[in-house]
Design a protein around this motif. Structure first.
Motif, PDB file in Angstrom:
ATOM      1  N   ALA A 116       0.826  -1.213   0.000  1.00  0.00           N
ATOM      2  CA  ALA A 116       0.000   0.000   0.000  1.00  0.00           C
ATOM      3  C   ALA A 116       0.857   1.258   0.000  1.00  0.00           C
ATOM      4  N   GLU A 117       2.006   1.214   0.681  1.00  0.00           N
ATOM      5  CA  GLU A 117       2.889   2.380   0.722  1.00  0.00           C
ATOM      6  C   GLU A 117       3.405   2.729  -0.668  1.00  0.00           C
ATOM      7  N   LEU A 118       3.689   1.717  -1.483  1.00  0.00           N
ATOM      8  CA  LEU A 118       4.184   1.957  -2.834  1.00  0.00           C
ATOM      9  C   LEU A 118       3.066   2.437  -3.753  1.00  0.00           C
ATOM     10  N   VAL A 119       1.866   1.948  -3.537  1.00  0.00           N
ATOM     11  CA  VAL A 119       0.717   2.442  -4.309  1.00  0.00           C
ATOM     12  C   VAL A 119       0.556   3.940  -4.068  1.00  0.00           C
ATOM     13  N   PRO A 124       0.810   9.850  -7.217  1.00  0.00           N
ATOM     14  CA  PRO A 124       0.878  11.270  -7.568  1.00  0.00           C
ATOM     15  C   PRO A 124       2.057  11.657  -8.460  1.00  0.00           C
ATOM     16  N   ARG A 125       2.650  10.710  -9.158  1.00  0.00           N
ATOM     17  CA  ARG A 125       3.901  10.951  -9.879  1.00  0.00           C
ATOM     18  C   ARG A 125       3.790  12.003 -10.978  1.00  0.00           C
ATOM     19  N   SER A 126       2.581  12.256 -11.490  1.00  0.00           N
ATOM     20  CA  SER A 126       2.439  13.191 -12.608  1.00  0.00           C
ATOM     21  C   SER A 126       2.267  14.641 -12.179  1.00  0.00           C
ATOM     22  N   THR A 139      -0.835  10.553   2.098  1.00  0.00           N
ATOM     23  CA  THR A 139      -1.488   9.250   1.900  1.00  0.00           C
ATOM     24  C   THR A 139      -0.668   8.081   2.437  1.00  0.00           C
ATOM     25  N   GLY A 140       0.442   8.377   3.116  1.00  0.00           N
ATOM     26  CA  GLY A 140       1.251   7.311   3.698  1.00  0.00           C
ATOM     27  C   GLY A 140       2.260   6.699   2.760  1.00  0.00           C
ATOM     28  N   GLY A 141       2.651   7.436   1.725  1.00  0.00           N
ATOM     29  CA  GLY A 141       3.628   6.918   0.782  1.00  0.00           C
ATOM     30  C   GLY A 141       5.058   7.150   1.242  1.00  0.00           C
ATOM     31  N   ILE A 142       5.998   6.696   0.424  1.00  0.00           N
ATOM     32  CA  ILE A 142       7.432   6.870   0.701  1.00  0.00           C
ATOM     33  C   ILE A 142       7.914   8.005  -0.193  1.00  0.00           C
ATOM     34  N   VAL A 222      -6.439   6.353  -4.277  1.00  0.00           N
ATOM     35  CA  VAL A 222      -5.574   5.434  -3.518  1.00  0.00           C
ATOM     36  C   VAL A 222      -6.417   4.613  -2.535  1.00  0.00           C
ATOM     37  N   TRP A 223      -7.379   5.267  -1.902  1.00  0.00           N
ATOM     38  CA  TRP A 223      -8.247   4.556  -0.945  1.00  0.00           C
ATOM     39  C   TRP A 223      -9.008   3.426  -1.641  1.00  0.00           C
ATOM     40  N   LEU A 224      -9.417   3.634  -2.894  1.00  0.00           N
ATOM     41  CA  LEU A 224     -10.161   2.605  -3.624  1.00  0.00           C
ATOM     42  C   LEU A 224      -9.315   1.368  -3.903  1.00  0.00           C
TER      43      LEU A 224
END
Length: 226
Positions: A116-119, A124-126, A139-142, A222-224
């Motif tokens: 989930a962290e990688l998702v 938001p990469r764009s 959102t809890g990402g890295i 991301v939640w979906l």
């Protein structure tokens, strides 16, 4: 302090040389936005310098990005009439492109069984880097993964974008600006300016709108996929 100034000078020098080379040989693979980071990374690795040491000077360049971005508003103001005439087309195109980027990034990451962290990191990469990092953190990402994904997205955008423009014969400065600004954020603005000031203005608006949509839409998407 001297080490920070040294690496700052090296970065600026590499960019200056790459710009001169690109001016003589305007090939996609010689664009300064591609050559500079590759050359800097190689030099830092050869010298055995840590990122923290390099960034003591590099962060000064990062700090200059904010006033440089604001300065682009002058260009935006000069072509305000074009923006008004194509406002609905720009808004619709950027919205579809931004949402598609978030859905495909999060969807593919989920499909390949990534954590989930990688998702959250890839979704938001764009968006432009500051927004992408803020969304990733929210959102809890890295954030380090997000920064790398955003950099790769920008580089691919300025490499593939011109090819798409050529293959599909995009002649409108609006379509060129929307394509590059939505897909390659700040790097796309630089590439769009090579076509025309109008394309650069449209790319800037597209980047800002894409960042706003990413900021609002990523947490829900991301939640979906969690």
């Amino acid at each position: 302090m001297m080490e920070a100034i040294l690496w700052l000078g090296c970065t600026v020098a590499i960019y200056w040389v790459s710009r001169r080379i690109y001016g003589l040989y305007p090939k996609l693979y010689l664009t300064p936005l591609l050559v500079t980071p590759v050359a800097v990374i190689a030099l830092v690795e050869i010298a055995g310098v840590s990122f923290e040491s390099y960034n003591k000077g590099g962060e000064w360049l990062t700090g200059m990005m904010e006033p440089a971005t604001i300065a682009l508003s002058v260009l935006l103001y000069k072509h305000l009439d074009v923006l008004r005439n194509h406002a609905y087309v720009i808004a619709a195109s950027v919205s579809c492109g931004s949402l598609a980027a978030i859905v495909t990034s999060a969807g593919l990451a989920h499909l390949f069984g990534l954590r989930a962290e990688l998702v959250s990191s890839l979704a938001p990469r764009s968006a432009t880097t500051p927004v992408a990092l803020a969304v990733s953190h929210m959102t809890g990402g890295i954030t380090s993964v997000t920064a790398l994904a955003t950099l790769i997205t920008g580089l691919l955008g300025i490499l593939v974008g011109p090819l798409i423009i050529k293959w599909f014969h995009f002649q409108s400065p609006v379509s060129r600006g929307v394509l590059l600004g939505t897909s390659a954020h700040s790097a796309g603005i630089r590439q769009a300016l090579e076509y025309s000031p109008v394309s650069g203005s449209i790319a800037m608006v597209s980047m800002m709108l894409a960042s706003f949509i990413t900021l609002c839409g990523t947490p829900w998407i991301v939640w979906l996929f969690r």
